[in-house]
Structures are given as C-alpha cells and as structure tokens.
Design a protein around this motif. Structure first.
Motif, PDB file in Angstrom:
ATOM      1  N   LYS A 137       8.748   8.971   7.750  1.00 20.71           N
ATOM      2  CA  LYS A 137       8.779   7.771   8.371  1.00 20.71           C
ATOM      3  C   LYS A 137       7.725   8.287   9.889  1.00 20.71           C
ATOM      4  O   LYS A 137       7.204   7.184  10.291  1.00 20.71           O
ATOM      5  CB  LYS A 137      10.160   7.336   9.149  1.00 20.71           C
ATOM      6  CG  LYS A 137      10.339   5.894   9.384  1.00 20.71           C
ATOM      7  CD  LYS A 137      11.643   5.576   9.858  1.00 20.71           C
ATOM      8  CE  LYS A 137      12.465   5.260   8.830  1.00 20.71           C
ATOM      9  NZ  LYS A 137      13.861   4.910   9.268  1.00 20.71           N
ATOM     10  N   THR A 171       5.328   3.365  -0.645  1.00 23.23           N
ATOM     11  CA  THR A 171       5.565   2.660   0.611  1.00 23.23           C
ATOM     12  C   THR A 171       4.564   1.564   0.719  1.00 23.23           C
ATOM     13  O   THR A 171       4.596   0.705   2.077  1.00 23.23           O
ATOM     14  CB  THR A 171       5.695   3.523   1.800  1.00 23.23           C
ATOM     15  OG1 THR A 171       4.347   4.230   1.680  1.00 23.23           O
ATOM     16  CG2 THR A 171       6.860   4.518   1.719  1.00 23.23           C
ATOM     17  N   SER A 172       3.557   1.351  -0.097  1.00 24.07           N
ATOM     18  CA  SER A 172       2.768   0.185   0.268  1.00 24.07           C
ATOM     19  C   SER A 172       2.586  -0.036  -1.280  1.00 24.07           C
ATOM     20  O   SER A 172       2.481   0.632  -2.318  1.00 24.07           O
ATOM     21  CB  SER A 172       1.618   0.615   1.110  1.00 24.07           C
ATOM     22  OG  SER A 172       0.708   1.480   0.288  1.00 24.07           O
ATOM     23  N   GLN A 182      -5.197   5.883   6.237  1.00 25.07           N
ATOM     24  CA  GLN A 182      -5.352   5.322   7.653  1.00 25.07           C
ATOM     25  C   GLN A 182      -6.523   4.637   8.001  1.00 25.07           C
ATOM     26  O   GLN A 182      -7.633   4.921   7.529  1.00 25.07           O
ATOM     27  CB  GLN A 182      -5.220   6.708   8.526  1.00 25.07           C
ATOM     28  CG  GLN A 182      -5.158   6.277   9.857  1.00 25.07           C
ATOM     29  CD  GLN A 182      -5.266   7.815  10.602  1.00 25.07           C
ATOM     30  OE1 GLN A 182      -6.087   8.735  10.202  1.00 25.07           O
ATOM     31  NE2 GLN A 182      -4.735   7.872  11.858  1.00 25.07           N
ATOM     32  N   GLN A 223       4.280   7.581   9.189  1.00 20.49           N
ATOM     33  CA  GLN A 223       3.975   6.024   8.670  1.00 20.49           C
ATOM     34  C   GLN A 223       3.795   5.343  10.089  1.00 20.49           C
ATOM     35  O   GLN A 223       3.079   4.338  10.211  1.00 20.49           O
ATOM     36  CB  GLN A 223       5.203   5.307   7.834  1.00 20.49           C
ATOM     37  CG  GLN A 223       5.136   5.548   6.131  1.00 20.49           C
ATOM     38  CD  GLN A 223       6.250   5.097   5.765  1.00 20.49           C
ATOM     39  OE1 GLN A 223       6.675   3.761   5.869  1.00 20.49           O
ATOM     40  NE2 GLN A 223       6.637   5.897   5.035  1.00 20.49           N
ATOM     41  N   GLY A 232      -0.677   3.081   4.732  1.00 20.20           N
ATOM     42  CA  GLY A 232       0.286   3.319   3.473  1.00 20.20           C
ATOM     43  C   GLY A 232       0.350   4.891   3.233  1.00 20.20           C
ATOM     44  O   GLY A 232      -0.409   5.667   3.539  1.00 20.20           O
ATOM     45  N   THR A 233       1.370   5.161   2.689  1.00 20.92           N
ATOM     46  CA  THR A 233       1.774   6.430   2.244  1.00 20.92           C
ATOM     47  C   THR A 233       2.071   6.781   0.881  1.00 20.92           C
ATOM     48  O   THR A 233       3.114   5.848   0.448  1.00 20.92           O
ATOM     49  CB  THR A 233       2.699   7.286   3.014  1.00 20.92           C
ATOM     50  OG1 THR A 233       2.725   6.642   4.295  1.00 20.92           O
ATOM     51  CG2 THR A 233       2.798   8.634   3.350  1.00 20.92           C
ATOM     52  N   VAL A 264      -2.182   9.680   2.161  1.00 21.04           N
ATOM     53  CA  VAL A 264      -1.831   8.765   3.284  1.00 21.04           C
ATOM     54  C   VAL A 264      -3.237   7.856   3.549  1.00 21.04           C
ATOM     55  O   VAL A 264      -4.314   8.487   3.479  1.00 21.04           O
ATOM     56  CB  VAL A 264      -1.421   9.493   4.614  1.00 21.04           C
ATOM     57  CG1 VAL A 264      -1.640   8.388   5.799  1.00 21.04           C
ATOM     58  CG2 VAL A 264      -0.351  10.235   4.600  1.00 21.04           C
TER      59      VAL A 264
END
Lengths: 576, 94
Positions: B10, B34-35, B90, B13, B20-21, B88
């Motif tokens: 978390k 998570t996305s 970004q 994120q 997204g991760t 990840v």
C-alpha cells in the motif's frame, strides 16, 4: 612470317569421329638465327626486371541469394497455472492466489523487493533525470549546404511481370505507409499473366508489401481517404471505381457497376471534403467527371461531361486526366486537366449544365499529367504536361505566368512542396527528379537527380515535405529524403513568393490587355478596309484620317507599354 | 505477517505518480492485481527472463537486480527475484 599447315578432308567425312594416330615428329620449319637482324635492335644494359616470389592468388566474388526474413511474435496471455488449477474457474484461481500469499517466502521476497522499488520510485519523484536542461534556442539556420536528396528505400514490384507504378498515395496519419497502384498504361500491353494486385508498403520493410489489394482490373490511381485512414478508393483500367477498407481485407468492399462507370481508364480519383467523408469524384479520358458516394456505388451521384461547347455532347468531350479541388475556399469549384492540353475550371453547383464549365486555360501541347494548386497561394496552380511545367494564375486565362524551359524528356508528374511555397518537384521520362525553387533559380532546377534508368511515372510528396516517393515504369517505388534546406520555410519566403506571383501576374495581364487591344485594332482596321472597298472615293479622306489617327494612337499605346515595362524592370532590379 | 506485506504494497501504491502495481510469480501468473493491467504480467515476465539471461550470458557471475523501462508516457519498473516479480508503473514527471 606465317606458319601454316594445310590439310584436306572430304566433304562426306565431316562430322565423323576423329581417329588419332601416332607419328614421329616432323620438322616443318627451321628458322636459323640471322645476326644481321641484330642491328635493328639496341642492346639495353642494365635491365630492370621485378620478380616477386609469392603465392599466386586469384580473386573470386560470390554473392549469396537474398535471405528473406520475416518477423513473428508470440503473445503470452494467461499465465502458467499449475496442473490442478483451472484458469477459467474463478474460485480455483482465487484459492491458489490466497495459498501463495500465505507462503513465507512470499513475505520476505516482497519486503525486500518492495524496499528496492520504493527507493527507485522516490528517485523518480525527486529528480526527473530526463529533463531538458538546456532548452535549444530557435536555430536561425541559413543553411549554406548544397541541396541534396538521397534514396532511403526502394520498393520493387514483387511480381515477375513488372508493371508501371502509376499512382502513389501516402497514409494520412503519420505517413508510415505508402499505397502504390500498379497498372500498365501502354495500349493493349496487358498480358494474361500480369497480376492485378496493388500493394500497400510499410516504409520500414521494403522486402514485402504490408498488404495486397486485389482489384478486378489494374488500378490506375489510388487515394487514401484523408479523414479515415483505413479507406482507400481506386480507379481502375476498365473504368470502374472500387473502394477498400484495410480492416476488411484485400478484396474491394464495393465496386461501381460497369454500366454507370467510365468507359476509359480512370486516371484520377479525389476525395471530397464533405460532412460524411464518403464523397469522391473521378475523371477519365472518356470525357466525364463522375461524383460518387462510396456507400452507394451502384450509380454516380452526379455526372459532368467536359464538352467545350457546353452542350453535354460526349463525342466532343475532352478527355480528363487530372483533377484538383478548390478547397478550402470553394468546395464546389474544381479544375480538370485534359488530354488536349486545356485546363478546364468548373463549378459543380451551377444551375445549368452549360454553366458548369466556367473557363478554360490553354497553353500546353500535350495531356496535362499533373494539376495542383499551391498550398500557400491557392490562386496559383501548377500544371505539368508535355516538356514543360507551368505555373498559372487563376485570373489570367490566356497563358501561364511562369514556365520552365522545354526539356529534353517528357515530364510525367509534378507536385508542390507542402511546406515551402516556392518549391515544386517534377519527374521526367528519362528517370530524373527535378526540384525547383523559383526564388533561388528560375532557369534550371535547383536540384536534378537521376533516380533510375527507366522512366518515372508518378510522384508524391509526404505531408511534412521531407520525404517523397516516385514510381517508375518497372514498378519500382523509390523513397527519397530531401535535405532540410529544401523543406524548411526560409525567412520572408512567403512574402517573396507573393511578390513574385503578383509581379508575373501583372506582367501577363498587361500583355493580355495589349494583345486584346491589338486584336481590336486589327479587327477595326480590317473592317475599315472593307468599308474602303464599299465606299469608293466617298469619304476617303475621313477613312485615311481615321487610319492615321488609329496608327498614332497605336504607337502611343506601345510607347506607354514600353515605359511601363522599363519601370517594371527597374523595380525588379531594385528588388533583387 | 501478511499485514506487513499489505502495508508495504500500500505504501508503494500511495507514492506520487504510481499508477499500478503487480506481483507476478515464476510461472507468469499474477497473484496480486491492483490495476487492470493484466497484459503487463505476461509480457514483462518474458522480458525480464530475457534481460536476466542476457546479463548472465555476458558475465555468468552477474545477475539482474532491477529493470527500468522508460517510455514516453510512464516508467515501468521491475524488481526481479528467483520466484517472484514486483512490477510498478509510475508516471514520474507530472
């Protein structure tokens, strides 16, 4: 002294197998040394003789056949689930996931990786390492470099029997694809083995076309829809129009019916700027210009016959070879370049068919292969025909305002550069490409490049003005890149080009006015001479007076013209 | 134990710019999405394998520690491990 050995053989023994036999050596000639001949020669001392003691090598070249490679990719979609887990079942996958998440190893790994990752994320947030630190200032380049163009790629017709590349069209977005229409324009030159395909090439891969278009008959012209980059319309050799959707495959989505199409090859097809984006119009040497809506190809929406007598008579009609719109100013006016060398300006929305043809421009001796308005000065347009290229102004109908000299080879296509108002390109039948910049040099092309040995038939510049493609007789499309000097707008270029166009237009206007007046004088004089014959004796003096008066007027006008001309020259000299 | 994992993820994120991760396991299936970027998993897994084998081919003592792919729109960061991959995405320069 010749040494000959004569032998005889019977005629019927010719061709027979040779029977060899052994024989002792015979002395035929014995030449004894003659010292007196030595006086003809001078003894050379010392003698220089190079000798090398090395291995004798011979050179041999080998070229392997071209290896055709293809790129393929594999897409991994759903992961490698273990045997007992069915990827379709949500429950099982969730259960598996939960099981993994409880694993010890998972924890430690994630903690460790997480800290690594955080470090990098923070790094990214701290400084943008790709930031531009030194913004480049506006480079005011007075490029002294020589204008040049170099070939980037060559796309060859993959078929055995080569056809001419008659039309090229760049993809409207991004220009990474080129559609080339192949056909054979020679009369009855089509052999039964000739393939009818036309291709869409991706610029990066010259070995194999990206897509094939399979029409019913050879395509003479092909255009991408500027609004929808998947749609192309093509005009074919048998007079039909067809349109393709590249998403739907190689076969045309729809073709026009033969009864309502042209009777001759369709030489040019252009998309119209309409709300639906589906309107096109086509021109052919049968003298008709037809408008089509591609959604309904069974019948043209409108028809225009290019009859110079404005009667709509197909027999008198001029064959049309090129088309150009008057967009953006007036979308309903357009121009047609004909086989007979006339450019006809037409208005689609005229009320009567007679008014559809507004005016004609004459001056060329042969079919007008290219017709294009200057993208910066829509009132001026370029025509390429016979051995010259001419620039016209819309207002002057009797002659062009600027023209090139008569070349040695026939000019086959031409177009303006979309980025520079004073640059245009032409291609010739001897395989050369000429780049003209009339602000730099008016008599000769700025750059003349021999692209290939065979004739070049078509030319198209990409929208950024940097790349251009030309198509040749053997179906080879060559992609060239032009030096930046020729495709960046120079300072004052627009102003200078405007001034030049205005000046030339004015000159032609004055000449036209003078011609008209001369003709008027001639006519009035011939009328007067008729009067003289009828009114014998009576009022002879008045007629003579009239004659002298008109002569005096004429000379006055000529002198005034000369003075004006001198002033123009001065202005020209002062400006240069 | 899993609470710490949750907390770490978390935290990642909530960093600025993170879109997204994903956690991928060695076989290439995602364990934590998570996305909605499932495609990343398979593709990046293959790419990481390739990158790792390249590094090891050049020097067998070496190993891949981190992989960063910078594109026009965002940056994809991959932290590889023997069994799992942490990915990840970004958007650094907002």
């Amino acid at each position: 002294m010749e040494i000959v050995h004569v032998y005889t053989k019977k005629r019927n023994e010719f061709g027979r197998q040779c029977n060899f036999s052994d024989r002792p050596a015979e002395l035929h000639v014995d030449i004894l040394p003659d010292p007196s001949l030595a006086s003809n020669f001078i003894e050379r001392d010392p003698c220089d003789i190079p000798i090398q003691c090395t291995q004798e090598m011979s050179e041999h070249e080998v070229n392997t056949e071209r290896f055709e490679s293809d790129t393929r990719g594999i897409n991994h979609v759903e992961g490698g689930w273990p045997k007992d887990v069915n990827p379709q079942e949500m429950e099982q996958t969730i259960r598996f996931r939960k099981k993994v998440e409880k694993d010890e190893h998972y924890f430690s790994t994630i903690m460790q990786l997480g800290s690594n990752m955080e470090h990098c994320i923070k790094q990214n947030n701290a400084i943008n390492i790709y930031q531009e630190y030194f913004e480049e200032e506006e480079v005011v380049e007075e490029s002294e470099e020589q204008p040049s163009a170099k070939t980037i790629n060559v796309f060859r017709d993959p078929n055995e029997i080569k056809r001419t590349a008659t039309c090229l069209s760049w993809h409207p977005d991004g220009s990474c694809k080129l559609a080339v229409a192949y056909s054979s324009l020679g009369f009855q030159n089509i052999s039964p083995d000739m393939s009818y395909d036309s291709y869409i090439w991706d610029i990066e891969s010259p070995n194999k076309p990206e897509m094939t278009l399979k029409p019913v008959s050879l395509l003479v012209c092909l255009e991408y829809n500027p609004k929808d980059s998947h749609i192309l319309v093509g005009g074919s050799y048998n007079g039909q129009i067809a349109y393709w959707d590249t998403r739907k495959g190689s076969q045309p989505v729809e073709m026009s019916t033969i009864e309502h199409s042209h009777r001759d090859p369709v030489y040019k097809v252009i998309w119209l700027q309409s709300k639906t984006g589906t309107d096109t119009f086509s021109a052919s040497t049968d003298g008709q210009v037809l408008w089509w809506d591609i959604r309904k190809m069974s019948e043209p929406t409108e028809r225009l016959v290019l009859d110079p007598n404005k009667k709509g008579n197909l027999d008198n009609a001029l064959g049309a070879i090129s088309l150009e719109l008057d967009y953006p100013f007036v979308p309903t006016k357009f121009m047609v370049g004909t086989e007979q060398g006339l450019v006809v300006s037409c208005n689609r929305k005229a009320k009567t068919p007679a008014e559809k043809i507004v005016c004609t421009y004459s001056g060329h001796h042969g079919p007008i292969y290219a017709l294009q308005r200057n993208p910066f000065f829509p009132k001026n347009f370029l025509t390429v025909a016979d051995w010259t290229a001419r620039i016209w102004s819309e207002d002057i109908k009797e002659s062009s305002i600027m023209w090139t000299k008569y070349h040695m080879a026939y000019l086959s296509d031409g177009c303006w550069s979309p980025v520079r108002p004073s640059v245009f390109f032409t291609v010739k039948m001897d395989g050369t490409l000429d780049v003209w910049d009339f602000l730099f040099k008016q008599n000769d092309p700025t750059l003349s490049l021999k692209v290939c040995d065979e004739a070049l038939y078509s030319l198209r510049v990409q929208d950024n003005g940097r790349f251009l493609a030309c198509g040749s007789q053997l179906g080879t499309a060559t992609l060239l890149e032009i030096s930046p000097g020729l495709c960046t707008l120079q300072r004052n270029e627009k102003a200078l080009a405007t001034a030049m166009f205005e000046r030339e237009t004015k000159r032609e206007k004055i000449l036209e006015a003078r011609h008209r007046e001369m003709r008027l004088k001639e006519r009035s004089r011939s009328e007067q001479s008729k009067d003289e014959d009828t009114k014998e004796g009576d009022g002879e003096e008045s007629v003579e007076e009239l004659a002298t008066r008109t002569e005096a007027e004429f000379y006055e006008i000529v002198e005034a013209e000369l003075k004006k001309r001198a002033k123009e020259q001065e202005k020209k000299v002062r400006r240069d | 134990m899993s609470a710490e994992v949750e907390e770490t993820l978390k935290r990642i994120q909530t960093h600025k710019g993170v879109i997204g991760t994903i956690v991928v396991n060695a076989e290439g299936n995602t364990t934590l999405i998570t996305s909605t970027k499932v495609d990343y998993a398979g593709l990046l897994h293959q790419l990481t394998m390739k990158a790792r084998s390249t590094v090891r081919d050049l020097d067998p003592q070496n190993d891949l520690t981190f992989l960063r792919i910078r594109s026009k729109k965002h940056e994809i960061m991959v932290a590889p491990d023997k069994e799992y991959l942490l990915i990840v995405i970004q958007n650094p320069s907002e």
